[in-house]
Write an enzyme that holds these catalytic residues in place. Structure first.
Site, mmCIF file in Angstrom:
data_model
loop_
_atom_site.group_PDB
_atom_site.id
_atom_site.type_symbol
_atom_site.label_atom_id
_atom_site.label_comp_id
_atom_site.label_asym_id
_atom_site.label_seq_id
_atom_site.Cartn_x
_atom_site.Cartn_y
_atom_site.Cartn_z
ATOM 1 N N ASP A 163 0.981 -1.156 0.193
ATOM 2 C CA ASP A 163 0.075 0.140 -0.042
ATOM 3 C C ASP A 163 0.848 1.349 -0.042
ATOM 4 O OD1 ASP A 163 -1.833 -2.035 0.543
ATOM 5 O OD2 ASP A 163 -2.774 -1.041 2.104
ATOM 6 N N GLU A 392 1.895 -9.407 11.607
ATOM 7 C CA GLU A 392 1.706 -9.048 10.118
ATOM 8 C C GLU A 392 3.086 -8.930 9.519
ATOM 9 O OE1 GLU A 392 -0.859 -5.628 9.717
ATOM 10 O OE2 GLU A 392 -1.194 -5.824 7.566
#
Ligand code: DGY
Length: 425
Positions: A163, A392
């Site tokens: 992103d 993550e």
């Protein structure tokens, strides 16, 4: 007795299992994400083959009529996520987002099929999957490579999965923010703000969503209309690898036309990848189609390219480049070099290490015979898990766990690293 890493990984995936799909982690990502799901299916197959096929099937059941497979399927309402279905407004019966994500389904389907203990079920499931994945690949080249270059462009950073990469910084200066709706981010309720994209980036993410929404999500128009058009070598390499894997799967299932189409896409893609190579950086770079120039930033996108069947000399050079990156950080492979002025070791894709990327790079390097580097990447990955748990992503110098916790695809990759050794291209 202490729980083994694999047992712990299985528990994490099970705790995120919603029956027919798996959430990446509770809270931060409460729906089905496209490439998360396809990679997770590999981990699930270790303990439940049937459930693994269900994971992929659920994803492909939400394919659009034009062939696109959306990056999020909003199976249930959840106020804890932004932007939800009311922002995307794609008008699907089960709401979805309107953009796609790295197409790992062909790669995953081939692995599931080849590893299947239940061959009858594996054959039936793979056969059902084949035309859908073929249509998705066709969609990419039709809608995102209108001039037939052999390489597709992303029209939104969320499509890459990376992103907030430094790769988008220059292009994002050209994405305006006029008319962006007022909004409240939800990610910051679940994760540390210093690990996440900035507000200025979010405004541009939403600008692009609003622009595409105003065009009715008509994929015949979106590529040309987007102020953001980036050719990403990592993304293209995943698509190329999936085409090549789908071709092999189609051969095995006696579908020569699907095989030939996908083999041709992969061959054209591999040849075109050469235009993204940078001798100065000893790796591939992104290319900005809007200004017709390479993006002068040596991010992990150009190393992820190793997942495709690139020429052996390129795989070797990528291996060398990765080892060089290891001289300035403890854990390979950083998403941005630690020596870069833009490096930010905790912030999402501006430095941290991600296990899924490590997995795809090491798989490609093993296929190319670069076992030494591949093994170093795998041992760094497992050391991160042992020291810092199933996060993550991780700081590449301190190993600090960042982003969401109890993360599904991180767990799936640990299962892959510890239980599989098959790697073919
Ligand atoms: C998010 O919400 O952070 C996702 O990466 C978008 O898909």
């Amino acid at each position: 007795m202490a729980q083994t890493l694999v047992e712990h990984a299985v528990d994490i995936i099970r705790s995120n299992d919603q029956g027919a799909y798996t959430v990446p982690t509770h809270g931060l990502y409460p729906f089905q994400w496209n490439w998360d799901s396809a990679l997770t299916a590999l981990g699930i197959a270790f303990y439940d083959e049937e459930r693994a096929w269900v994971e992929l099937t659920t994803l492909m059941n939400h394919q659009w009529d034009d062939g696109m497979v959306p990056h999020i399927v909003f199976h249930k309402e959840d106020e804890g996520y932004f932007p939800g279905p009311d922002v995307w407004q794609t008008k699907r019966k089960t709401p979805t987002s309107g953009i796609s994500q790295p197409p790992v389904a062909g790669f995953a389907a081939r692995k599931l099929f080849e590893r299947a203990k239940d061959k009858t079920r594996g054959t039936a499931q793979a056969r059902a999957m084949l035309p859908k994945i073929d249509a998705w690949h066709d969609w990419f080249y039709r809608c995102r490579d209108p001039e037939g270059t052999g390489l597709v462009a992303l029209i939104h950073p969320w499509e890459s999965g990376r992103d907030n990469s430094v790769d988008w910084d220059a292009a994002f200066q050209r994405v305006p923010t006029d008319g962006v709706m007022p909004f409240q981010r939800r990610d910051l309720q679940h994760a540390d703000a210093s690990h996440r994209p900035t507000q200025a980036q979010y405004e541009r993410y939403i600008y692009l969503v609003q622009l595409f929404r105003s065009l009715g999500w008509d994929n015949a128009k979106l590529h040309a209309a987007s102020p953001f058009q980036i050719v990403d070598p990592g993304f293209n390499a995943i698509l190329i690898r999936s085409c090549s894997d789908l071709a092999k799967l189609a051969d095995d299932l006696g579908e020569p036309e699907i095989a030939a189409r996908n083999r041709a896409r992969a061959e054209k893609g591999v040849a075109a990848m050469e235009t993204l190579w940078s001798d100065a950086h000893n790796q591939y770079l992104c290319y900005d189609r809007k200004v017709d120039q390479p993006v002068d930033n040596p991010s992990i996108a150009g190393l992820l390219a190793a997942v495709a069947p690139i020429p052996p000399n390129r795989a070797k050079e990528i291996g060398e480049r990765i080892l060089e990156l290891g001289e300035s950080c403890r854990y390979l492979v950083p998403s941005q070099p630690a020596t870069s002025p833009h490096f930010d070791g905790k912030r999402y894709w501006r430095g941290p290490v991600w296990l899924i990327v490590n997995y795809l790079i090491s798989d490609g390097l093993k296929c190319a015979g670069e076992d030494g580097v591949a093994q170093r990447i795998i041992s760094d990955s497992l050391e991160l898990i042992s020291n810092s748990g199933f996060a993550e992503y991780y700081h590449p110098i301190s190993g600090e766990p960042c982003g969401g916790k109890s993360f599904t695809w991180t767990a799936a990759m640990v299962i892959e690293f510890m239980t599989q050794s098959d790697t073919q291209k």
